[in-house]
Design a protein around this motif. Structure first.
Motif, mmCIF file in Angstrom:
data_model
loop_
_atom_site.group_PDB
_atom_site.id
_atom_site.type_symbol
_atom_site.label_atom_id
_atom_site.label_comp_id
_atom_site.label_asym_id
_atom_site.label_seq_id
_atom_site.Cartn_x
_atom_site.Cartn_y
_atom_site.Cartn_z
ATOM 1 N N ALA A 159 0.791 -1.134 0.084
ATOM 2 C CA ALA A 159 -0.033 -0.079 0.126
ATOM 3 C C ALA A 159 0.821 1.269 -0.121
ATOM 4 C CB ALA A 159 -1.036 -0.022 1.236
ATOM 5 N N LEU A 160 1.837 0.995 0.861
ATOM 6 C CA LEU A 160 2.755 2.387 0.964
ATOM 7 C C LEU A 160 3.626 2.577 -0.508
ATOM 8 C CD1 LEU A 160 4.656 1.807 4.316
ATOM 9 C CD2 LEU A 160 2.450 3.407 3.742
ATOM 10 N N THR A 161 3.989 1.626 -1.071
ATOM 11 C CA THR A 161 4.485 1.616 -2.287
ATOM 12 C C THR A 161 3.862 2.166 -3.388
ATOM 13 O OG1 THR A 161 5.911 -0.258 -1.869
ATOM 14 C CG2 THR A 161 6.049 0.239 -4.145
ATOM 15 N N ALA A 162 2.571 1.711 -3.288
ATOM 16 C CA ALA A 162 1.419 2.125 -4.630
ATOM 17 C C ALA A 162 1.210 3.801 -4.092
ATOM 18 C CB ALA A 162 0.090 1.357 -4.467
ATOM 19 N N CYS A 163 0.932 4.055 -3.015
ATOM 20 C CA CYS A 163 0.609 5.525 -2.855
ATOM 21 C C CYS A 163 1.944 6.483 -2.946
ATOM 22 C CB CYS A 163 0.226 5.636 -1.401
ATOM 23 S SG CYS A 163 -0.608 7.225 -1.063
ATOM 24 N N PHE A 164 2.975 6.138 -2.139
ATOM 25 C CA PHE A 164 4.150 7.047 -2.116
ATOM 26 C C PHE A 164 5.351 6.788 -3.288
ATOM 27 C CE2 PHE A 164 1.994 6.815 2.142
ATOM 28 C CZ PHE A 164 1.859 8.109 2.170
ATOM 29 N N GLY A 165 5.171 5.601 -3.838
ATOM 30 C CA GLY A 165 6.007 5.425 -4.763
ATOM 31 C C GLY A 165 5.429 5.551 -6.405
ATOM 32 N N ASN A 174 -4.085 7.008 -5.770
ATOM 33 C CA ASN A 174 -5.096 6.906 -4.722
ATOM 34 C C ASN A 174 -5.187 5.549 -3.773
ATOM 35 O OD1 ASN A 174 -5.497 9.617 -5.434
ATOM 36 N ND2 ASN A 174 -6.842 8.708 -7.029
ATOM 37 N N THR A 175 -4.910 5.498 -2.793
ATOM 38 C CA THR A 175 -4.889 4.053 -2.031
ATOM 39 C C THR A 175 -6.030 3.656 -0.976
ATOM 40 O OG1 THR A 175 -2.509 4.216 -2.439
ATOM 41 C CG2 THR A 175 -3.315 2.524 -0.906
ATOM 42 N N LEU A 176 -6.528 2.785 -1.301
ATOM 43 C CA LEU A 176 -7.868 2.330 -0.189
ATOM 44 C C LEU A 176 -7.166 0.964 0.484
ATOM 45 C CD1 LEU A 176 -10.589 3.074 1.150
ATOM 46 C CD2 LEU A 176 -11.644 1.827 -0.740
ATOM 47 N N GLY A 177 -7.197 1.105 1.729
ATOM 48 C CA GLY A 177 -6.915 0.034 2.354
ATOM 49 C C GLY A 177 -7.901 -0.778 3.133
ATOM 50 N N VAL A 178 -7.838 -1.768 3.368
ATOM 51 C CA VAL A 178 -8.967 -2.758 4.507
ATOM 52 C C VAL A 178 -8.190 -3.342 5.287
ATOM 53 C CG1 VAL A 178 -10.814 -4.325 4.492
ATOM 54 C CG2 VAL A 178 -10.678 -3.004 2.485
ATOM 55 N N CYS A 179 -8.433 -3.299 6.732
ATOM 56 C CA CYS A 179 -7.750 -3.927 7.736
ATOM 57 C C CYS A 179 -8.874 -4.220 8.766
ATOM 58 C CB CYS A 179 -6.599 -3.445 8.078
ATOM 59 S SG CYS A 179 -6.973 -1.740 9.059
ATOM 60 N N GLU A 199 10.782 -3.166 1.183
ATOM 61 C CA GLU A 199 11.950 -3.882 -0.161
ATOM 62 C C GLU A 199 11.311 -4.755 -0.915
ATOM 63 O OE1 GLU A 199 16.111 -2.824 1.553
ATOM 64 O OE2 GLU A 199 15.201 -4.346 2.611
ATOM 65 N N GLN A 200 10.406 -5.655 -0.430
ATOM 66 C CA GLN A 200 9.702 -6.660 -1.085
ATOM 67 C C GLN A 200 8.666 -5.852 -2.044
ATOM 68 O OE1 GLN A 200 9.606 -10.742 -0.522
ATOM 69 N NE2 GLN A 200 11.564 -10.246 -1.313
ATOM 70 N N GLY A 201 7.840 -5.118 -1.354
ATOM 71 C CA GLY A 201 7.042 -4.306 -1.967
ATOM 72 C C GLY A 201 7.457 -3.486 -3.351
ATOM 73 N N ILE A 202 8.565 -3.045 -2.994
ATOM 74 C CA ILE A 202 9.040 -1.850 -4.079
ATOM 75 C C ILE A 202 9.591 -2.853 -5.050
ATOM 76 C CG2 ILE A 202 11.205 -0.599 -4.642
ATOM 77 C CD1 ILE A 202 11.146 0.549 -1.661
ATOM 78 N N ARG A 203 10.038 -4.063 -4.913
ATOM 79 C CA ARG A 203 10.463 -4.832 -6.000
ATOM 80 C C ARG A 203 9.217 -5.381 -6.732
ATOM 81 N NH1 ARG A 203 13.880 -9.887 -6.315
ATOM 82 N NH2 ARG A 203 13.743 -10.360 -4.116
ATOM 83 N N LEU A 204 8.232 -5.809 -6.050
ATOM 84 C CA LEU A 204 6.974 -6.220 -6.648
ATOM 85 C C LEU A 204 6.516 -5.202 -7.606
ATOM 86 C CD1 LEU A 204 4.652 -8.436 -6.782
ATOM 87 C CD2 LEU A 204 3.664 -7.157 -5.011
ATOM 88 N N PHE A 205 6.477 -3.918 -7.303
ATOM 89 C CA PHE A 205 6.007 -2.921 -8.298
ATOM 90 C C PHE A 205 6.820 -2.675 -9.309
ATOM 91 C CE2 PHE A 205 1.905 -1.606 -6.845
ATOM 92 C CZ PHE A 205 1.718 -2.150 -5.745
#
Ligand code: NAD
Length: 407
Positions: free
Chosen positions: A64-70, A74-79, A318-324
């Motif tokens: 979520a942070l990677t999508a929004c800040f990288g 527009n990011t919507l999360g569910v938790c 870092e895994q999130g960054i690599r995924l995107f």
């Protein structure tokens, strides 16, 4: 608004408190890392709208942070987190989500979170309404639930269990309370427990989300959706990959193929054919979910010592960054293994790393634990999940604990 000092109260793999400022600091440093790795390089590439199910901690938060800040999505999360209650702190995921929303607002970005049971119709409807009125169709959907229970509106419920199938698991583990190596035996799951675990951690709910959002015209053409899986080493195979959770992961992996076909055959979604559904097999990391798994704490303490020495111990972020960066947003077709899975666990699964882990696993005892495994690192990472052990924070200073989830 109450201010109070917040001290750690960690019992085994449970933390009874979370530090709001420590969680904000954690989130802030992940965002700094994402911005420095992605923003300058990919200023031209953006994602419009992202939905992350299981967004408040661990792999969902990293994505979520990677999508929004990288990528300025527009990011919507569910938790499913606990809010602060008078002098009782909220859970770490609450404060993580609040910190992300706050920073997004300051940066002119949109990051909102819906808190509640993602399996329920009520939360699904809230997401539909929020997307319809505040976002529009999503082009990325990350499914990152790690849940122990699923209820349905008819009053049925299922629990997820971690058990071997058809055999007793017997082996070394680590007793987190006594901080020593122990021997565990886990009885095989019943058929009902296997099916229940698949119901909770398999792909049925991911498919439900996709069907619902497609029916509501809330999926954009070329939508990319990803769910996370884990394979791990030979030595946890009988308990994990070939146990109940492994069956659920196999189901999740087959759901990826079902959803992939739906997206690529749906006239409104198929676009140029670059969309679809994938499984990303990620590396072992310390999260609330993984710390609760017997055996895995000891395995990770051994693994992290090796990976840290090699400079290859990636975090969730870092895994999130690599995924995107290398897969979802990369212009080339998505690279996968023969089973169509993205493999972010490549450093962990390298043969020489796994051979070293297996050798140490055979030799490790309470006498040589400190030398062969990095238990203090594991423990520190665990405390940091809840905003503790962070240098920048003065834990004797009172802090505001009643923090709103969204700005
Ligand atoms: P985590 O415990 O850090 O996060 C779980 C998330 O799910 C949180 O945001 C939590 O609020 C949310 N959640 C739980 N139940 C919910 C519910 N009913 N409704 C809404 N939200 C709910 O877990 P994690 O370790 O990041 O795991 C996420 C995924 O990554 C899982 O599929 C896991 O198997 C996979 N994975 C984890 C590891 C690892 O080592 N931790 C490795 C590979 C893959």
């Amino acid at each position: 608004m109450p201010e109070s000092t917040v001290q750690p109260k960690i019992r085994g793999f449970i933390s009874l408190t979370s530090h709001p400022a420590g969680c904000a600091e954690n989130v802030g440093s992940q965002i700094d890392q994402i911005e420095s790795r992605l923003l300058s390089e990919r200023a031209d590439t953006t994602i419009k709208n992202t939905l992350v199910i299981g967004s408040s901690t661990g792999y969902g938060l990293g994505a979520a942070l990677t999508a929004c800040f990288g990528y300025k999505a527009n990011t919507l999360g569910v938790c499913f987190e606990k809010s602060p209650d008078n002098l009782k702190t909220g859970t770490a995921g609450w404060y993580n989500s609040a910190a992300a929303s706050h920073r997004a607002k300051n940066n002119g970005l949109l990051y909102k979170t819906i808190n509640g049971d993602a399996f329920s119709d009520e939360i699904k409807q809230q997401v539909v309404e929020q997307l319809r009125h505040g976002y529009g169709p999503i082009d990325t959907l990350i499914y990152s639930l790690a849940a122990s229970r699923r209820n349905n509106p008819l009053g049925e419920h299922w629990n997820s269990v971690l058990k071997p199938i058809d055999q007793v698991y017997s082996g070394k583990s680590f007793d987190l309370r006594r901080e020593e190596i122990s021997h565990i035996e886990i009885e095989p799951a019943t058929d009902e427990e296997v099916n229940s675990t698949i119901k909770v951690m398999g792909g049925e709910d991911w498919e439900d989300w996709v069907t619902l959002l497609a029916g509501e015209n809330l999926l954009a053409p070329n939508i990319k959706t990803v769910a996370f899986s884990y394979i791990g080493p030979e030595l946890t195979k009988d308990l994990y990959r070939e146990g109940t959770i492994g069956r659920a992961k196999a189901h999740l992996e087959s759901s990826a193929n079902t959803i992939h076909a739906v997206i690529n055959q749906h006239p409104g979604l198929q676009g140029d054919g670059s969309g679809g559904a994938w499984i990303s097999v990620n590396k072992a990391v310390v999260t609330q979910a993984s710390s609760a798994i017997p055996v895995v704490g000891l395995y990770m303490s051994i693994l992290f010592r090796i990976l840290n020495n090699r400079g290859e111990n990636e975090s969730t972020c870092e895994q999130g960054i690599r995924l995107f960066q290398e897969y979802l947003m990369h212009p080339a077709p998505i690279k996968t293994d023969a089973d169509r899975r993205i493999r972010l666990d490549n450093f962990e699964m390298l043969a020489e790393v796994q051979e070293q882990v297996a050798r140490i696993w055979g030799d490790i005892t309470n006498d040589n634990l400190a030398e062969l495994a990095d238990w203090p690192y594991f423990k520190n990472e665990f405390a940091r999940l809840f905003g503790f052990n962070i240098n920048e924070i003065d834990y004797d200073k009172p802090v505001e604990i009643d923090i709103p989830l969204n700005n």
